[in-house]
Scaffold this motif. Structure first.
Motif, PDB file in Angstrom:
ATOM      1  N   UNK A 281       0.782  -1.231  -0.170  1.00 34.80           N
ATOM      2  CA  UNK A 281      -0.101   0.007  -0.010  1.00 34.80           C
ATOM      3  C   UNK A 281       1.035   1.212   0.050  1.00 34.80           C
ATOM      4  N   UNK A 282       0.272   2.380   0.285  1.00 35.87           N
ATOM      5  CA  UNK A 282       0.687   3.613   0.131  1.00 35.87           C
ATOM      6  C   UNK A 282       0.230   4.666   1.146  1.00 35.87           C
ATOM      7  N   UNK A 283       0.734   5.721   1.465  1.00 40.70           N
ATOM      8  CA  UNK A 283       0.366   6.927   2.267  1.00 40.70           C
ATOM      9  C   UNK A 283       1.151   7.991   1.931  1.00 40.70           C
ATOM     10  N   UNK A 284       0.431   8.958   2.287  1.00 37.62           N
ATOM     11  CA  UNK A 284       0.976  10.345   1.774  1.00 37.62           C
ATOM     12  C   UNK A 284       0.203  11.657   2.029  1.00 37.62           C
ATOM     13  N   UNK A 285       0.230  12.551   1.070  1.00 38.74           N
ATOM     14  CA  UNK A 285      -0.677  13.751   1.424  1.00 38.74           C
ATOM     15  C   UNK A 285      -0.880  14.570  -0.066  1.00 38.74           C
ATOM     16  N   UNK A 286      -1.915  15.143  -0.284  1.00 40.63           N
ATOM     17  CA  UNK A 286      -2.324  15.772  -1.353  1.00 40.63           C
ATOM     18  C   UNK A 286      -1.553  17.029  -1.533  1.00 40.63           C
ATOM     19  N   UNK A 287      -0.910  17.415  -2.548  1.00 42.60           N
ATOM     20  CA  UNK A 287       0.102  18.537  -2.785  1.00 42.60           C
ATOM     21  C   UNK A 287      -0.591  19.513  -3.905  1.00 42.60           C
ATOM     22  N   UNK A 288      -1.744  19.118  -4.475  1.00 46.08           N
ATOM     23  CA  UNK A 288      -2.235  19.956  -5.504  1.00 46.08           C
ATOM     24  C   UNK A 288      -3.666  19.450  -6.064  1.00 46.08           C
ATOM     25  N   UNK A 289      -4.298  20.364  -6.304  1.00 48.20           N
ATOM     26  CA  UNK A 289      -5.632  19.883  -7.078  1.00 48.20           C
ATOM     27  C   UNK A 289      -5.972  21.350  -7.951  1.00 48.20           C
ATOM     28  N   UNK A 290      -6.370  20.504  -9.372  1.00 52.65           N
ATOM     29  CA  UNK A 290      -6.662  21.676 -10.245  1.00 52.65           C
ATOM     30  C   UNK A 290      -7.969  20.974 -11.152  1.00 52.65           C
ATOM     31  N   UNK A 291      -8.686  22.113 -11.350  1.00 51.19           N
ATOM     32  CA  UNK A 291      -9.875  21.731 -12.447  1.00 51.19           C
ATOM     33  C   UNK A 291      -9.532  22.704 -13.655  1.00 51.19           C
ATOM     34  N   UNK A 292      -9.357  21.885 -14.932  1.00 54.87           N
ATOM     35  CA  UNK A 292      -9.423  22.526 -16.162  1.00 54.87           C
ATOM     36  C   UNK A 292     -10.590  22.520 -16.896  1.00 54.87           C
ATOM     37  N   UNK A 293     -11.177  23.733 -17.443  1.00 64.01           N
ATOM     38  CA  UNK A 293     -12.370  23.753 -18.177  1.00 64.01           C
ATOM     39  C   UNK A 293     -11.899  24.540 -19.543  1.00 64.01           C
ATOM     40  N   UNK A 294     -12.219  23.776 -20.488  1.00 58.16           N
ATOM     41  CA  UNK A 294     -12.387  24.536 -21.805  1.00 58.16           C
ATOM     42  C   UNK A 294     -13.691  24.805 -22.621  1.00 58.16           C
ATOM     43  N   UNK A 295     -13.989  25.872 -23.026  1.00 56.81           N
ATOM     44  CA  UNK A 295     -15.473  26.071 -23.603  1.00 56.81           C
ATOM     45  C   UNK A 295     -15.349  27.518 -24.541  1.00 56.81           C
ATOM     46  N   UNK A 296     -16.446  27.677 -25.142  1.00 57.43           N
ATOM     47  CA  UNK A 296     -16.503  28.878 -26.106  1.00 57.43           C
ATOM     48  C   UNK A 296     -17.565  29.707 -25.530  1.00 57.43           C
ATOM     49  N   UNK A 297     -17.179  30.928 -25.537  1.00 59.81           N
ATOM     50  CA  UNK A 297     -18.018  32.064 -24.876  1.00 59.81           C
ATOM     51  C   UNK A 297     -18.245  33.301 -25.971  1.00 59.81           C
ATOM     52  N   UNK A 298     -19.213  33.561 -26.645  1.00 62.16           N
ATOM     53  CA  UNK A 298     -19.226  34.564 -27.447  1.00 62.16           C
ATOM     54  C   UNK A 298     -18.151  34.443 -28.488  1.00 62.16           C
ATOM     55  N   UNK A 299     -18.067  33.384 -29.196  1.00 64.51           N
ATOM     56  CA  UNK A 299     -17.062  32.999 -30.286  1.00 64.51           C
ATOM     57  C   UNK A 299     -15.601  32.993 -29.534  1.00 64.51           C
ATOM     58  N   UNK A 300     -15.331  33.279 -28.496  1.00 68.35           N
ATOM     59  CA  UNK A 300     -13.882  33.170 -27.726  1.00 68.35           C
ATOM     60  C   UNK A 300     -13.757  32.066 -27.223  1.00 68.35           C
ATOM     61  N   UNK A 301     -12.589  31.205 -27.462  1.00 64.82           N
ATOM     62  CA  UNK A 301     -12.264  30.221 -26.744  1.00 64.82           C
ATOM     63  C   UNK A 301     -11.639  30.483 -25.371  1.00 64.82           C
ATOM     64  N   UNK A 302     -12.132  29.625 -24.396  1.00 61.74           N
ATOM     65  CA  UNK A 302     -11.769  29.952 -22.888  1.00 61.74           C
ATOM     66  C   UNK A 302     -11.116  28.902 -22.560  1.00 61.74           C
ATOM     67  N   UNK A 303     -10.059  29.118 -21.708  1.00 58.85           N
ATOM     68  CA  UNK A 303      -9.687  28.048 -20.914  1.00 58.85           C
ATOM     69  C   UNK A 303      -9.423  28.409 -19.399  1.00 58.85           C
ATOM     70  N   UNK A 304     -10.170  27.593 -18.525  1.00 61.65           N
ATOM     71  CA  UNK A 304     -10.290  28.214 -17.262  1.00 61.65           C
ATOM     72  C   UNK A 304      -9.303  27.109 -16.398  1.00 61.65           C
TER      73      UNK A 304
END
Length: 359
Positions: A281-304
């Motif tokens: 097994x293993x044990x440790x800790x979380x060092x980072x969390x990220x949510x990545x969203x890609x979509x279009x808004x009013x014809x513009x490509x957005x990367x959030x």
């Protein structure tokens, strides 16, 4: 403009002359330092060869104690080893003396391929392996340890990732099976448990695990108080992915046969092309969390890219195992700790893929 050009040209010529003179001076100094170093190395050669002879004699005595040879055979091997080391000392010191004579005769900056090698390594002549007439500057040129019970290798793993949700089947998971993946890279040490057998090994180390989850049906993660839930995004999502990065410390007991490799001065166990099983097994800790969203808004490509915690668990632990042949394994890991804290229904990460233990 022409006047400025003339001045710049004159300055460049003066600078070039100064650099040439400086290089000649440095070469003279370097030659003197190299000669001084060579004289020091002559003393190290004798000590090093004696250390090699000592290790060889100790290995022969071990084999004699185990009745792997007779006294007559042991004495013959010892004499042969002593003769070889004496000749090595004579030959290597002769090489050093020749190098010293070459540098003394050409103190004004005489250059050869050997001298270039010497300047690159600091005091290395006659080899591209970082050795100096057989003496390795970084200290690795030592007699091999007779029995090395611990070895190390790099661990690389990747494959499919998903989550098991309390009260639901894996088939009902809200995450894409093909799109959700994991990646792991780390370093592991392997220590033989028993002195006279290599069938059981203790494997331990550290790894960076990146677990990815891609929600289905235009959904994304939203934090509502202490809860993290999936909601439909107001625009059409081109991509929705949650990445959780953990630093963990895996520990496994590894079982399986191995091949013993015997040498006059040492022996090793090899598991190359052998079947093996690892459970732990293993044990440790979380060092980072990220949510990545890609979509279009009013014809513009957005990367959030959202780096908010999203209420992910800080301390992670779980079970893992692998079935391998040689360096390649089928690898499974399961987080006993939930992905998110304080949820009404726990979600536990599960991964399956391939693993490579590269010596």
């Amino acid at each position: 403009m022409q006047t400025i050009t003339k001045y710049l040209t004159l300055m460049a010529l003066c600078l070039s002359v100064q650099l040439i003179n400086a290089q000649d001076t440095i070469q003279k100094i370097n030659n003197k330092e190299k000669i001084k170093t060579l004289k020091t190395i002559k003393e190290k050669i004798t000590k090093e060869e004696k250390d090699f002879l000592k290790a060889e004699v100790e290995a022969i005595n071990r084999r004699l104690e185990k009745a792997e040879m007779t006294n007559t055979e042991a004495e013959a091997l010892k004499k042969e080893a002593a003769k070889k080391r004496a000749m090595n000392i004579e030959n290597r010191i002769a090489i050093v003396n020749n190098k010293i004579a070459l540098l003394e005769r050409n103190e004004e900056g005489y250059k050869t391929h050997d001298n270039e090698e010497l300047s690159k390594a600091g005091i290395s002549i006659g080899g591209s392996d970082g050795s100096f007439v057989g003496v390795n500057i970084n200290g690795k040129n030592k007699p091999k340890k007779y029995d090395r019970r611990t070895s190390s290798d790099m661990v690389l793993a990747f494959g499919l990732n998903n989550a098991i949700i309390e009260g639901e089947k894996l088939d009902d998971s809200p995450y894409k099976f093909g799109g959700s993946r994991f990646f792991e890279i780390g370093w592991a040490w392997k220590t033989r448990v028993f002195k006279e057998s290599n069938f059981v090994r203790f494997k331990y180390g550290y790894s960076f695990q990146i677990n990815g989850l891609k929600p289905k049906d235009n959904m994304y993660f939203v934090k509502q108080g202490n809860q993290t839930v999936l909601e439909e995004f107001p625009q059409d999502l081109k991509k929705s992915k949650l990445s959780i990065t953990n630093l963990v410390f895996p520990m496994h007991l590894e079982f399986g046969p191995s091949r013993r490799i015997n040498n006059d001065t040492y022996f090793r166990y090899s598991t190359d092309n052998k079947f093996k099983i690892g459970l732990g097994g293993y044990a440790g800790f979380n060092i980072g969390t990220r949510q990545k969203l890609k979509y279009e808004l009013d014809g513009e490509r957005i990367k959030d890219k959202q780096k908010r915690g999203l209420n992910t668990t800080d301390l992670v632990y779980g079970l893992s195992g692998y079935v391998a042949f040689g360096d390649t394994a089928l690898y499974v890991k399961y987080d006993l700790s939930p992905i998110f804290k304080d949820q009404q229904f726990d979600q536990n990460n599960i991964s399956i893929g391939v693993r490579f233990d590269m010596d």
